[in-house]
Design an enzyme around this catalytic site. Structure first.
Site, PDB file in Angstrom:
ATOM      1  N   ASN A  87      33.459  60.839  46.597  1.00  0.00           N
ATOM      2  CA  ASN A  87      33.915  61.374  48.490  1.00  0.00           C
ATOM      3  C   ASN A  87      34.974  63.142  48.162  1.00  0.00           C
ATOM      4  OD1 ASN A  87      37.478  61.451  48.613  1.00  0.00           O
ATOM      5  ND2 ASN A  87      37.275  59.249  46.833  1.00  0.00           N
ATOM      6  N   CYS A 136      31.413  52.501  52.807  1.00  0.00           N
ATOM      7  CA  CYS A 136      31.326  52.437  51.378  1.00  0.00           C
ATOM      8  C   CYS A 136      30.379  51.702  50.296  1.00  0.00           C
ATOM      9  CB  CYS A 136      32.749  50.491  51.178  1.00  0.00           C
ATOM     10  SG  CYS A 136      31.934  48.907  52.070  1.00  0.00           S
ATOM     11  N   SER A 171      49.327  39.475  49.938  1.00  0.00           N
ATOM     12  CA  SER A 171      49.156  38.064  51.272  1.00  0.00           C
ATOM     13  C   SER A 171      49.171  39.689  51.883  1.00  0.00           C
ATOM     14  CB  SER A 171      50.240  37.811  51.272  1.00  0.00           C
ATOM     15  OG  SER A 171      50.849  38.677  51.759  1.00  0.00           O
ATOM     16  N   HIS A 194      33.294  44.383  51.210  1.00  0.00           N
ATOM     17  CA  HIS A 194      33.530  45.646  50.539  1.00  0.00           C
ATOM     18  C   HIS A 194      33.004  45.909  49.778  1.00  0.00           C
ATOM     19  CE1 HIS A 194      35.573  49.485  49.432  1.00  0.00           C
ATOM     20  NE2 HIS A 194      36.060  48.891  48.722  1.00  0.00           N
ATOM     21  N   ASP A 217      36.640  52.369  42.298  1.00  0.00           N
ATOM     22  CA  ASP A 217      36.343  52.077  43.274  1.00  0.00           C
ATOM     23  C   ASP A 217      36.176  53.680  44.443  1.00  0.00           C
ATOM     24  OD1 ASP A 217      36.063  52.099  46.653  1.00  0.00           O
ATOM     25  OD2 ASP A 217      37.669  49.802  46.142  1.00  0.00           O
TER      26      ASP A 217
END
Length: 226
Positions: A87, A136, A171, A194, A217
């Site tokens: 990226n 993604c 969470s 994703h 990632d």
């Protein structure tokens, strides 16, 4: 070779995760999963030179070339460098610029890409300026190409109803007032899906129980070491 950190004993897995130039990426949502064909093309000319140039353009190399080159035999390190370089959000001549909303008319809509080779060639032809645009699954597809090209077994992983936990409390928090009206507080979210990568290598730094598939990632979400 059997002594390599990235050695896979199973021949079928080597064929699939190192040598296979074609694959399928799953996208969409949990109720309608779409299978997209993707051409990795990791052995096409001149991808190896492009991948090696990618290492030399990284911030890691520019900060200390000697240390960077000395660590290129470590798949943990190479994986981190490549995940940063896929990226272009860190002003490091990265391969792809991400965009998730608005108009794509002046550049390529991410949904139009169907392989890594044309993206990496365009990156080189444009003097290593980020190609516009990626999302993604595009970041993951290109990352898979580069790591396989460098000899690191790599695969893609798709997750649906994918939680994005911004405040790291494990969470997804939603807030409502006393009347039950939703309040626009907090940045946690749940994405339709994703896509990221896993690469196979041993972890002598953590112990043998951690050997195997390691998560990487390349999609720019949160800063990693700046």
């Amino acid at each position: 070779f059997s002594g390599d950190d990235v050695y896979m004993t199973n021949e079928n897995e080597r064929q699939e995760y190192v040598l296979n130039e074609n694959g399928i990426i799953f996208v969409g949502n949990a109720k309608y999963i779409e299978a997209r064909g993707w051409y990795y093309g990791q052995f096409q000319d001149p991808l190896l030179n492009i991948c090696l140039t990618m290492l030399d353009l990284s911030l890691y190399y520019r900060q200390d070339p000697a240390i960077d080159v000395s660590r290129r035999g470590d798949p943990k390190y190479v994986g981190r460098v490549i995940s940063s370089m896929i990226n272009g959000n860190d002003n490091d001549n990265g391969v792809l610029l991400g965009k998730w909303q608005g108009s794509f008319h002046s550049h390529e809509n991410p949904s139009r890409w169907d392989g890594s080779v044309v993206i990496l060639q365009k990156w080189r032809q444009d003097n290593y300026k980020p190609v516009q645009y990626g999302q993604c699954w595009v970041f993951a597809g290109v990352m898979c190409t580069v790591l396989r090209c460098l000899g690191i077994p790599t695969r893609l992983v798709s997750n649906f109803n994918s939680a994005h936990d911004v405040d790291r409390n494990l969470s997804i928090d939603k807030y409502y007032d006393s009347s039950g009206k939703s309040l626009n507080i907090g940045k946690d979210s749940t994405w339709d899906y994703h896509v990221w990568n896993e690469s196979w290598f041993i972890r002598p730094d953590l112990g043998t129980s951690y050997n195997g598939w390691q998560v990487l990632d390349a999609t720019p979400q949160e800063q990693s070491k700046g």
